[in-house]
Design a protein around this motif. Structure first.
Motif, PDB file in Angstrom:
ATOM      1  N   UNK A 176       0.860  -1.177   0.000  1.00 51.40           N
ATOM      2  CA  UNK A 176       0.000   0.000   0.000  1.00 51.40           C
ATOM      3  C   UNK A 176       0.900   1.231   0.000  1.00 51.40           C
ATOM      4  N   UNK A 177       0.567   2.183  -0.831  1.00 48.20           N
ATOM      5  CA  UNK A 177       1.300   3.446  -0.847  1.00 48.20           C
ATOM      6  C   UNK A 177       0.369   4.558  -0.380  1.00 48.20           C
ATOM      7  N   UNK A 178       0.889   5.382   0.509  1.00 46.73           N
ATOM      8  CA  UNK A 178       0.151   6.571   0.911  1.00 46.73           C
ATOM      9  C   UNK A 178       0.725   7.740   0.097  1.00 46.73           C
ATOM     10  N   UNK A 179      -0.146   8.490  -0.512  1.00 44.16           N
ATOM     11  CA  UNK A 179       0.303   9.615  -1.345  1.00 44.16           C
ATOM     12  C   UNK A 179       0.184  10.906  -0.532  1.00 44.16           C
ATOM     13  N   UNK A 180       1.298  11.588  -0.396  1.00 48.62           N
ATOM     14  CA  UNK A 180       1.292  12.848   0.350  1.00 48.62           C
ATOM     15  C   UNK A 180       1.765  13.993  -0.538  1.00 48.62           C
ATOM     16  N   UNK A 181       1.398  15.177  -0.134  1.00 51.48           N
ATOM     17  CA  UNK A 181       2.022  16.350  -0.730  1.00 51.48           C
ATOM     18  C   UNK A 181       3.527  16.195  -0.516  1.00 51.48           C
ATOM     19  N   UNK A 182       4.302  16.612  -1.485  1.00 55.96           N
ATOM     20  CA  UNK A 182       5.745  16.536  -1.320  1.00 55.96           C
ATOM     21  C   UNK A 182       6.213  17.757  -0.543  1.00 55.96           C
ATOM     22  N   UNK A 183       6.993  17.519   0.495  1.00 59.22           N
ATOM     23  CA  UNK A 183       7.506  18.608   1.321  1.00 59.22           C
ATOM     24  C   UNK A 183       9.012  18.734   1.140  1.00 59.22           C
ATOM     25  N   UNK A 184       9.457  19.961   0.989  1.00 56.54           N
ATOM     26  CA  UNK A 184      10.883  20.169   0.743  1.00 56.54           C
ATOM     27  C   UNK A 184      11.725  19.964   2.001  1.00 56.54           C
ATOM     28  N   UNK A 185      11.110  20.123   3.160  1.00 59.42           N
ATOM     29  CA  UNK A 185      11.863  19.967   4.413  1.00 59.42           C
ATOM     30  C   UNK A 185      11.052  19.145   5.390  1.00 59.42           C
ATOM     31  N   UNK A 186      11.751  18.535   6.332  1.00 61.15           N
ATOM     32  CA  UNK A 186      10.996  17.945   7.441  1.00 61.15           C
ATOM     33  C   UNK A 186      11.395  18.627   8.748  1.00 61.15           C
TER      34      UNK A 186
END
Ligand SMILES: Nc1ncnc2c1ncn2[C@@H]1O[C@H](COP(=O)(O)OP(=O)(O)OP(=O)(O)O)[C@@H](O)[C@H]1O
Length: 358
Positions: A176-186
Motif C-alpha cells: 500500500x502506498x500513501x500519497x502525500x504532498x511533497x515537502x521540501x523539508x521535514x
C-alpha cells in the motif's frame, strides 16, 4: 507518521493540477471544502479554509469491519480483499490509484514502517511523496495499525500537517502506498538549523485546528507503545550491563575520561539523538510490516518509463482493468485520486458537499 513538514513557499501548490470535478483530494477527512472552478477558461482548484461544514459522520479511528456489501463494493473498486476485510473503514468512500500512474524519482526517506519516495504523478505532473508500506504475510494487526494511521490522517486538516492525498494499491497487490504532498523539508531537519526558530502558532494552536482533540484516539498508537516498551527494555538492559561491568571491572580510567567530555553543542546533540533514536527504532523493530527489502530490490529508480521506474511491478502487477482506474480510458473519465467510492454518508465516511462557482 511522526513527521510534520515544512513547505517551501507554495511552488507545489501552484503546480497542483485540476481534476474534472470537485474531488476530495484530502481523501475524505479534511475539514475543508475543495472545489474546482473555471477561471478564464482554465480550471482552478481552490480550498475554502475559513468556513467549516457540518458533517453527519466522520471516519472513526476505532476501526470496525465493513458490512459484506461494502466489502464487495470496495473489492470491485480495486481495493485488495485483505485490506478491505481488516481496514474497510479506513478506505471507506475512496477508490485506489493505480501504481503505474506514478513514476518513482528517488528514495527520500525511511520511517519505522515504510520507505518514502519522491515520485511524479503521471496523470497530473505533480510531484508527490509516496510512503510505501509493505505488509509481509498481510498480518491483520499490521494492516489495522496502518489503517488507523490512514483514518487519523484523513481527519487531520491543518496548514502545518502534511495532507494525505490518496492511496495506491490494487486488487492483486500486497503493498500500500500513501500519497502525500511533497515537502521540501521535514521538521527534524529544520529543528537542527539554529537560524530557524519555531513559534507556537506554527503548531497546533493555528486555526483551523487540525481536529477536535476529543476525537483523537484515547490510547497512543501501538507503535508508540512498542517504541516505549523497547526504549524501557533497552534502558533496563543498558543498566543491567553497566551493573555487570561495574561488578567485574571496577575501574576503567579511559572510560571515565570519556564521560567527562564537554557536551557538544545543542543542535549536534539533537541531531545525534534523532539519529540514535532512529537506529534504535529500526534495529529493534519487530513488526513484520517493518521489514523491507534492500533499496535495490525495493522498486528500482531511474529506469525508462513502462519498466521498473513505474512503481513496483513486482508488488503491483497489472490488474484486470477496472473502469474507474483504467488508463486506456480518456483522462476525463478517470477517477485519478482516491476519492468517493460510494455515498460516504451512507457508510460512515465524511459527507462532502459539492459547491459550484463560488
Ligand atoms: N510528504 C513528504 N515529503 C517529503 N519527504 C517526506 C514526506 N513524508 C516523509 N518524508 C521523508 O521520509 C522520512 C520518513 O517518513 P515517514 O513518515 O515514513 O516516517 P516517520 O514519520 O519519520 O516515522 P514513522 O514511520 O515512525 O511514522 C521522513 O523523515 C522524511 O524525510
Amino acid at each position: 507518521m511522526g513527521c510534520v513538514f515544512g513547505k517551501e513557499s507554495s511552488v507545489e501548490e501552484r503546480r497542483e493540477e485540476v481534476r474534472e470535478e470537485k474531488v476530495d483530494v484530502g481523501v475524505g477527512g479534511s475539514g475543508r471544502e475543495v472545489e474546482n472552478v473555471k477561471e478564464g477558461g482554465e480550471e482552478k482548484r481552490i480550498r475554502h479554509s475559513g468556513e467549516r461544514r457540518r458533517r453527519s459522520s466522520k471516519p472513526n479511528p476505532r476501526l470496525s469491519n465493513p458490512s459484506n456489501n461494502v466489502h464487495g463494493e470496495q473489492v470491485a473498486a480495486g481495493w485488495p480483499s485483505w485490506l478491505s476485510k481488516v481496514a474497510g473503514e479506513a478506505i471507506n468512500g475512496l477508490v485506489p490509484r493505480r501504481a503505474d500512474t506514478f513514476e518513482k524519482l528517488d528514495k527520500i526517506g525511511q520511517g519505522t514502517y515504510s520507505n518514502v519516495y519522491k515520485a511524479r504523478d503521471t496523470l497530473t505532473g505533480k510531484i508527490v511523496a509516496l510512503k510505501k508500506v509493505r505488509f509481509d504475510n498481510l498480518e491483520p494487526e499490521s494492516v489495522k495499525f496502518m489503517a488507523r494511521e490512514i483514518l487519523i490522517l484523513r481527519r487531520l486538516d491543518h496548514p502545518n500537517v502534511v495532507k494525505l492525498e490518496g492511496l495506491v494499491t490494487s486488487r492483486m497487490s500486497c503493498s500500500l502506498y500513501l500519497v502525500f504532498e511533497y515537502m521540501a523539508h521535514d521538521l527534524a531537519g529544520l529543528a537542527t538549523n539554529p537560524a530557524i526558530k519555531f513559534t507556537e502558532p506554527q503548531f497546533f494552536t493555528t486555526k483551523p485546528y487540525a481536529c477536535d482533540p476529543s476525537s483523537l484516539p484515547k490510547y497512543p498508537p501501538s507503535k508508540e507503545m512498542d517504541a516505549k516498551l523497547r526504549d524501557e527494555e533497552a534502558r533496563r538492559l543498558r543498566a543491567a550491563g553497566r551493573a555487570n561491568v561495574d561488578g567485574v571491572k571496577k575501574s576503567r580510567p579511559r572510560e571515565r575520561v570519556g564521560r567527562g567530555l564537554p557536551i557538544p553543542d545543542a543542535n549536534a546533540e539533537l541531531q545525534a539523538n534523532i539519529d540514535r533514536r532512529r537506529l534504535i527504532t529500526h534495529a529493534n523493530a519487530k513488526s513484520k510490516s517493518e521489514k523491507f527489502p534492500p533499496p535495490h530490490q525495493d522498486g528500482a529508480l531511474g529506469y525508462p518509463l513502462g519498466s521498473s521506474q513505474h512503481m513496483d511491478p513486482i508488488f503491483d502487477p497489472p490488474d484486470i482493468p477496472f473502469s474507474s482506474t483504467n488508463l486506456s480510458q480518456p483522462k476525463s473519465n478517470i477517477h485519478t485520486w482516491s476519492g468517493p467510492l460510494v455515498d460516504p454518508g451512507s457508510v460512515g465516511a465524511p459527507r462532502r458537499k459539492k459547491k459550484h462557482g463560488r
